[in-house]
Design an enzyme around this catalytic site. Sequence first.
Site, short mmCIF file in Angstrom:
data_model
loop_
_atom_site.label_atom_id
_atom_site.label_comp_id
_atom_site.label_asym_id
_atom_site.label_seq_id
_atom_site.Cartn_x
_atom_site.Cartn_y
_atom_site.Cartn_z
N ARG A 11 9.14 -15.16 2.45
CA ARG A 11 9.12 -15.49 3.88
C ARG A 11 8.00 -16.48 4.17
O ARG A 11 7.17 -16.75 3.31
CB ARG A 11 8.84 -14.21 4.69
CG ARG A 11 7.47 -13.63 4.32
CD ARG A 11 7.03 -12.46 5.17
NE ARG A 11 5.66 -12.08 4.89
CZ ARG A 11 5.26 -11.31 3.89
NH1 ARG A 11 6.14 -10.82 3.02
NH2 ARG A 11 3.97 -11.02 3.72
N GLY A 57 0.75 -1.25 0.00
CA GLY A 57 0.00 0.00 0.00
C GLY A 57 0.78 1.30 0.00
O GLY A 57 0.34 2.26 -0.64
C1 MV4 Z 1 -3.60 -3.95 -7.62
C2 MV4 Z 1 -5.00 -3.87 -7.68
C3 MV4 Z 1 -5.59 -3.81 -8.93
N1 MV4 Z 1 -4.84 -3.85 -10.04
N2 MV4 Z 1 -2.89 -3.98 -8.77
C4 MV4 Z 1 -1.41 -4.06 -4.16
C5 MV4 Z 1 -1.00 -4.10 -2.74
C6 MV4 Z 1 -2.17 -4.66 -2.08
N3 MV4 Z 1 -2.21 -4.40 -0.68
C7 MV4 Z 1 -3.30 -4.02 -2.83
N4 MV4 Z 1 -2.85 -3.97 -4.15
C8 MV4 Z 1 -3.62 -3.92 -5.27
N5 MV4 Z 1 -2.94 -3.99 -6.46
C9 MV4 Z 1 -3.51 -3.92 -9.94
N6 MV4 Z 1 -2.78 -3.95 -11.06
C10 MV4 Z 1 -5.71 -3.79 -6.47
C11 MV4 Z 1 -5.02 -3.80 -5.27
C12 MV4 Z 1 -5.82 -3.59 -4.08
C13 MV4 Z 1 -6.11 -2.28 -3.66
C14 MV4 Z 1 -5.64 -1.16 -4.34
C15 MV4 Z 1 -5.95 0.13 -3.91
C16 MV4 Z 1 -6.75 0.31 -2.77
C17 MV4 Z 1 -7.22 -0.78 -2.08
C18 MV4 Z 1 -6.91 -2.09 -2.50
C19 MV4 Z 1 -7.39 -3.20 -1.80
C20 MV4 Z 1 -7.06 -4.46 -2.23
C21 MV4 Z 1 -6.28 -4.66 -3.37
#
Ligand code: MV4
Length: 448
Positions: free
Chosen positions: A292, A165
């Site tokens: 990990r 994040g």
């Molecule tokens: C993403 C995604 C959608 N498309 N990547 C990456 C770190 C993880 N904690 C959340 N991540 C995400 N990566 C792509 N290409 C959606 C998430 C995502 C998310 C992103 C923004 C705000 C809240 C989120 C909650 C879960 C997953």
Amino acid sequence: MIKKVLIANRGEIALRIIRACRELDIRSVAVFSQADADSLHVRFADEAICIGPPDSARSYLNIPNIITAAQIAGVDAIHPGYGFLAENAYFADICEECGIRFIGPSSEVIRLMGDKSQARKSMSSAGVPIVPGTEEKFTSDDQLVKACEKIGYPLIIKASAGGGGKGMRVVETPDFLLKAYRQASAEAGSSFGNDQVYIERFLSPVRHVEFQILADNYGNVIYLGERDCSIQRRHQKLIEEAPSPALSESLRIEMGSAAAKAAKAIGYQNAGTVEFLLTESGTFYFMEMNTRIQVEHPITEEITGVNLVKEQIRIASGMEMKHRASFNTFFGHAIECRINAEDPVHFQPVPGTVETCNFPGGLGIRVDTALYPGYKVQPFYDSMLAKLIVRGEDREEAVSRMKRALDEFVIEGIPTTIDFHKKVITDPLFKAGKYNTSFLVGWDRRHV
Ligand code: MV4
């Protein structure tokens, strides 16, 4: 053979590793900060050494102190657990240079997967699908804008050194691209000391599905099924389940094979996790690889019968993996709820003392915790108090068993997330297995 292991961690995972050592007839050495002198990991290890003041930067992250403790105790190996130094390639190097085995993959692989942009490149070359996006550095705004036009909107900017994040920005339209790019880069720079970012097409709705893999030092790589970790809030996983309600048997084989192929391509050794994003149409993309043992590893243990921490130690001691029948057969369904010490309104960690506690029991229930009556929740460390893990013959039984276990779980003296979990577990969409990573977005407004 490994005869003595230092555990460079605290809390439930330190206990978890001590238990594995005991079953393998390996001596365990706990390290602890001054704030953790009364902890269970200190009591249950064969030996314990204080490594510094409460602040983790001066104790659990203090490499010289940990190495000194390892040398005084005369250990053959160090298990880093999760968090702290678990994915620190420099620490893995120092261990090896001091003649102490690091229980995990090589420092080169930790370094490679720690750079998320490099990881994408490696996976792409290995033939593992990655989210459409960029890897290269941009030399001009114009070049950046053009590249993003090609990827398509919405898109997401992520920190190469990040994960979880920080330094992340979702960009809906080109108007906000340059500003978001600068913000993400600046945040990455101040958080990780590395301002490199990369861009992916933002996929939505998606599930977070990750595959557990084990790789020995002889090129044998296996996958032990998946965990669905889509129930997150603010990039913190709260509930995980195995298997994922979203996978067919054929998709499981396809994704599991991709995960094993990924591990093989980079010369991975020991336990690891390959994270994928899964769309509703069943298309999957590599997201990152964790080098990990993870918090949620017990649900995989419950459906495979494999003790992952024991396997980590066996692999590190040079044993060839035995492909026991249980390694590729899955039975039943497992769910984990992370019980945190948190204010239920703002979800902020709250320090305090546990006055009384009662852990649930019975068939198919496991509580991984270092909690006891009188336990003091420290402001210095993360707020996870316990992991409640249940197994059932099928998902329906696992869900009703989880509800029953949460009802039995008592922690008094501090606010916890137990009641929150009861609401999620009884939610009709959760019960139906119909959720994605947006499940908890807006939850608080809907449940007052
Ligand atoms: C993403 C995604 C959608 N498309 N990547 C990456 C770190 C993880 N904690 C959340 N991540 C995400 N990566 C792509 N290409 C959606 C998430 C995502 C998310 C992103 C923004 C705000 C809240 C989120 C909650 C879960 C997953």
